[in-house]
Design an enzyme around this catalytic site. Structure first.
Site, PDB file in Angstrom:
ATOM      1  CB  THR A  47      50.620  46.795 105.383  1.00  0.00           C
ATOM      2  OG1 THR A  47      49.907  46.977 104.162  1.00  0.00           O
ATOM      3  CG2 THR A  47      51.881  45.999 105.139  1.00  0.00           C
TER       4      THR A  47
ATOM      5  N   GLY B  71      58.401  56.721  96.590  1.00  0.00           N
ATOM      6  CA  GLY B  71      57.966  57.418  97.799  1.00  0.00           C
ATOM      7  C   GLY B  71      56.627  56.837  98.181  1.00  0.00           C
TER       8      GLY B  71
ATOM      9  CB  CYS C  90      53.087  51.260 100.832  1.00  0.00           C
ATOM     10  SG  CYS C  90      51.351  51.487 101.244  1.00  0.00           S
TER      11      CYS C  90
HETATM   12  P1  NAD Z   1      45.132  56.350 106.030  1.00  0.00           P
HETATM   13  O1  NAD Z   1      45.981  57.046 107.010  1.00  0.00           O
HETATM   14  O2  NAD Z   1      44.789  57.017 104.739  1.00  0.00           O
HETATM   15  O3  NAD Z   1      43.744  55.939 106.702  1.00  0.00           O
HETATM   16  C1  NAD Z   1      43.600  55.380 107.973  1.00  0.00           C
HETATM   17  C2  NAD Z   1      42.262  55.831 108.536  1.00  0.00           C
HETATM   18  O4  NAD Z   1      42.007  55.119 109.743  1.00  0.00           O
HETATM   19  C3  NAD Z   1      42.204  57.307 108.892  1.00  0.00           C
HETATM   20  O5  NAD Z   1      41.082  57.904 108.267  1.00  0.00           O
HETATM   21  C4  NAD Z   1      42.080  57.324 110.412  1.00  0.00           C
HETATM   22  O6  NAD Z   1      41.318  58.413 110.894  1.00  0.00           O
HETATM   23  C5  NAD Z   1      41.397  56.016 110.655  1.00  0.00           C
HETATM   24  N1  NAD Z   1      41.559  55.472 112.012  1.00  0.00           N
HETATM   25  C6  NAD Z   1      42.685  55.399 112.763  1.00  0.00           C
HETATM   26  N2  NAD Z   1      42.438  54.768 113.930  1.00  0.00           N
HETATM   27  C7  NAD Z   1      41.129  54.442 113.915  1.00  0.00           C
HETATM   28  C8  NAD Z   1      40.280  53.759 114.809  1.00  0.00           C
HETATM   29  N3  NAD Z   1      40.737  53.266 115.965  1.00  0.00           N
HETATM   30  N4  NAD Z   1      38.971  53.602 114.469  1.00  0.00           N
HETATM   31  C9  NAD Z   1      38.501  54.077 113.294  1.00  0.00           C
HETATM   32  N5  NAD Z   1      39.259  54.714 112.400  1.00  0.00           N
HETATM   33  C10 NAD Z   1      40.553  54.895 112.691  1.00  0.00           C
HETATM   34  O7  NAD Z   1      45.849  54.951 105.750  1.00  0.00           O
HETATM   35  P2  NAD Z   1      45.855  54.099 104.384  1.00  0.00           P
HETATM   36  O8  NAD Z   1      46.814  54.689 103.409  1.00  0.00           O
HETATM   37  O9  NAD Z   1      44.452  53.848 103.961  1.00  0.00           O
HETATM   38  O10 NAD Z   1      46.516  52.744 104.892  1.00  0.00           O
HETATM   39  C11 NAD Z   1      45.810  51.850 105.739  1.00  0.00           C
HETATM   40  C12 NAD Z   1      46.594  50.554 105.794  1.00  0.00           C
HETATM   41  O11 NAD Z   1      46.617  49.939 104.498  1.00  0.00           O
HETATM   42  C13 NAD Z   1      48.061  50.720 106.191  1.00  0.00           C
HETATM   43  O12 NAD Z   1      48.459  49.627 106.961  1.00  0.00           O
HETATM   44  C14 NAD Z   1      48.778  50.697 104.862  1.00  0.00           C
HETATM   45  O13 NAD Z   1      50.101  50.220 104.964  1.00  0.00           O
HETATM   46  C15 NAD Z   1      47.956  49.710 104.063  1.00  0.00           C
HETATM   47  N6  NAD Z   1      48.010  49.917 102.614  1.00  0.00           N
HETATM   48  C16 NAD Z   1      47.971  51.169 102.093  1.00  0.00           C
HETATM   49  C17 NAD Z   1      47.996  51.338 100.716  1.00  0.00           C
HETATM   50  C18 NAD Z   1      47.974  52.719 100.121  1.00  0.00           C
HETATM   51  O14 NAD Z   1      48.264  52.833  98.921  1.00  0.00           O
HETATM   52  N7  NAD Z   1      47.641  53.766 100.864  1.00  0.00           N
HETATM   53  C19 NAD Z   1      48.058  50.231  99.867  1.00  0.00           C
HETATM   54  C20 NAD Z   1      48.069  48.956 100.436  1.00  0.00           C
HETATM   55  C21 NAD Z   1      48.048  48.809 101.810  1.00  0.00           C
END
Ligand code: NAD
Length: 454
Positions: free
Chosen positions: A120, A280, A283
Site C-alpha cells: 500500500t 487496530g 493498515c
Molecule cells: P510484513 O511486514 O508482514 O511483510 C513484509 C516483508 O517484506 C517482511 O517479511 C520483510 O522481511 C520483507 N522485506 C522488507 N524489505 C525487503 C526487501 N528489500 N527485499 C525482500 N524482502 C523485504 O508486511 P505486510 O503486512 O505483508 O504488508 C505488506 C504491504 O501490504 C504493506 O504495504 C501493507 O500496507 C499492505 N497490506 C497489508 C495487509 C495486511 O493485512 N497485512 C492488507 C493489505 C495490504
C-alpha cells in the site's frame, strides 16, 4: 506463468502461496533468512488459518530464497509486497519499497516483466518505483531500459485471519496500469480466480454465492487511491458506530440493536458496524494517516478521516474510563485482558488495542494480566517490557481479578466456562470490549457486565 514475490509477510506470502496453488511457478524472496528457512521447511512464520495446508499443496511450484537472482530474471510478473509502516509524521516509510525496487531493477533481464506494486503506497508511488527501476536497470545493464518492464498497481484487500479465503474468493481485483500488455499479463495471471475455474482446496470449498470475480482496471493513481479510500471508509464506519455507541450509553439505548437496525438497510450493510474498542492492525492507522498527509501535499483537508482516527484513539481510553467509573480506584487493582492480537485468527500485534489499553492501565497503577491463545510468543518478542505480565492460563487471568476486559473476539473466549470464572474473581466485573457476549446470561452468572457503551 513465472512469478516472483518480493517480501513474504502477511501479503506477500499469501499472494505467493495462492498463485502457486493456482498453477503458477512462484519464487518468494525475503531478506529475513529465518523466515525463508522456516518456509523452506514448510512452516509458516505467521499464524494464518490454512496457510500451512496450502503451502503443502503448492510446494512443488513454490520456492523460497533470499537471493533476487533466483526469482527476478525469469519472472513474467514481479510483485513487491514489502512493508510500508508509518513514520512519526504520518507519511509511510518507503525505504523498504525503494530498496526492493532498486534490487529488482538490477536483476530484471527478461523480455517483458510486469512489476506490480502490491504494497500500500501513496498516490504517485508507481511512477516513483518506475524511476527507481529504470535507474537501477541502467546502472547494472549499462544501457537504457527500453520496454523491458512496466509498473502496475494491484492493491491488496485481504483480511488477516481469512487471508487465503480472500485471495481465492476476492470481492474484486483492482489493477492500475497505463500499459495494455501489462494489463493483459495480469488478466492472464488472475484468470482462474476471475473466472473461478480452479478446483478449490478441500479445506476451503468455494462458497455457493461466489461467481465470476470483477476485475477493476484503472489508471495507476486511481488504483492507489482505491486502496486508501477503501481502508479509510471501513475505518470510518467502525468509528461511526462507536461514536453512536457512546451516545447510546448515555441515552440508555442498546448500540448492538442500533447497529442491527441500521445495518439491515442494504444501503448501509451490517459489516464493519460492530461497536467495541475500535480498530487496530497494521493498515487502518497507517493508511488513514497516509491519506491525510497525501491530501495535505495538495492543500486538501480530510476532516472525516481525521475524525475517524480521533474517535478510534479515544475509544481505547473509553475502556479505561469505564473501569475507573466502576472500580473507582485503579491503583493496585488486578485487571485481566483477554486477547492481544488486533483481531482473532492472527498473531499480528501491530497497533493492537489491547497493548494500548494494557499500557494505559499500567500507567494508572493497575496490575495487568494478559492472555492470547496464539500471539503470546510474538508478544514476548515485540513487547519485551510487558512479557512478565503474560498469563500461562486463562485461570490466571481471572484468579483474584477485580475486572476482566475481553478485547479480542477469539472463538475460545466466547465459549469459556464463564460461571466457573466468576467464582474465582475478587469482583466479577467483565468489560466486553467487543459487545459479543450474552449480557443477560453473564448477569445471571453474577457478573457486573459492561461494554464500551456503558
Ligand atoms: P510484513 O511486514 O508482514 O511483510 C513484509 C516483508 O517484506 C517482511 O517479511 C520483510 O522481511 C520483507 N522485506 C522488507 N524489505 C525487503 C526487501 N528489500 N527485499 C525482500 N524482502 C523485504 O508486511 P505486510 O503486512 O505483508 O504488508 C505488506 C504491504 O501490504 C504493506 O504495504 C501493507 O500496507 C499492505 N497490506 C497489508 C495487509 C495486511 O493485512 N497485512 C492488507 C493489505 C495490504
Amino acid at each position: 506463468m513465472k512469478v516472483c514475490v518480493v517480501g513474504t509477510g502477511y501479503v506477500g506470502l499469501t499472494t505467493g502461496v495462492s498463485l502457486a496453488f493456482l498453477g503458477h511457478d512462484v519464487t518468494c524472496v525475503d531478506l529475513d533468512e529465518r523466515k525463508v528457512e522456516m518456509l523452506r521447511a514448510g512452516r509458516s512464520p505467521i499464524y494464518e488459518p490454512h496457510m500451512e495446508a496450502l503451502l503443502g499443496e503448492a510446494s512443488e511450484r513454490l520456492s523460497f530464497t533470499t537471493d533476487y537472482a533466483d526469482g527476478v530474471p525469469d519472472a513474467d510478473v514481479v510483485f513487491i509486497a514489502v512493508q510500508t509502516p508509518s513514520l512519526p509524521d504520518g507519511n509511510p516509510d518507503l525505504r523498504y519499497l525503494s530498496g526492493a525496487a532498486e534490487t529488482v531493477g538490477q536483476h530484471i533481464s527478461g523480455d517483458f516483466t510486469v512489476v506490480v506494486n502490491k504494497s500500500t503506497v501513496p498516490i504517485g508511488s508507481s511512477n516513483w518505483v518506475d524511476s527507481i527501476l529504470r535507474e537501477a536497470f541502467e546502472r547494472s545493464h549499462g544501457r537504457r531500459a527500453d520496454g523491458e518492464f512496466t509498473v502496475a498497481s494491484n492493491p491488496e484487500f485481504l483480511r488477516e485471519g481469512v487471508a487465503i479465503f480472500d485471495s481465492l474468493y476476492p470481492d474484486r481485483i483492482v489493477v492500475g496500469s497505463d500499459h495494455p500488455r501489462g494489463l493483459d499479463v495480469l488478466h492472464q495471471l488472475y484468470r482462474a480466480v476471475l473466472n473461478q475455474t480452479f478446483t478449490p482446496p478441500s479445506f476451503l470449498p468455494r462458497p455457493g454465492e461466489v461467481g465470476a470475480v470483477p476485475m477493476v482496471s484503472t489508471d495507476l493513481a486511481s488504483a492507489e487511491l482505491i486502496k486508501y479510500a477503501a481502508n479509510a471508509f471501513l475505518a470510518t464506519k467502525i468509528s461511526f458506530i462507536n461514536e453512536v455507541g457512546r451516545l447510546a450509553g448515555k441515552v440508555g439505548a442498546d448500540v448492538t440493536q442500533v447497529a442491527r437496525g441500521i445495518g439491515l438497510d442494504a444501503r448501509i450493510g451490517p459489516r464493519f458496524l460492530e461497536p467495541g474498542v475500535g480498530w487496530g492492525g497494521s493498515c487502518f492507522g497507517k493508511d488513514t494517516a497516509a491519506l491525510i498527509t497525501t491530501a495535505e501535499e495538495y492543500h486538501h483537508d480530510m476532516p472525516i478521516v481525521r475524525a475517524a482516527r480521533e474517535v478510534n484513539r479515544q475509544q481505547r481510553s473509553v475502556v479505561v474510563d469505564q473501569l475507573l467509573g466502576e472500580l473507582r480506584i485503579l491503583k493496585g487493582r488486578k485487571i485481566g485482558v483477554l486477547g492481544l492480537a488486533f483481531k482473532p485468527d492472527t498473531d499480528d500485534l501491530r497497533d493492537s488495542p489491547s497493548v494500548d489499553i494494557a499500557r494505559q492501565l499500567i500507567s494508572r497503577g493497575a496490575r495487568v494480566t494478559l492472555h492470547d491463545p496464539v500471539a503470546g510468543e510474538r508478544f514476548r518478542a515485540e513487547q519485551p517490557d510487558l512479557a512478565g505480565q503474560l498469563a500461562d492460563s486463562i485461570d490466571e487471568v481471572f484468579d483474584d481479578a477485580d475486572a476482566v476486559v475481553l478485547v479480542t473476539k477469539w472463538d475460545q473466549y466466547l465459549e469459556l466456562d464463564w460461571g466457573k470464572f466468576a467464582g474465582i474473581m475478587r469482583k466479577p466485573v467483565l468489560l466486553d470490549g467487543r459487545h459479543c457476549l450474552d449480557a443477560a446470561r453473564l448477569e445471571r452468572l453474577g457478573y457486573r457486565y459492561l461494554t464500551t457503551a456503558g
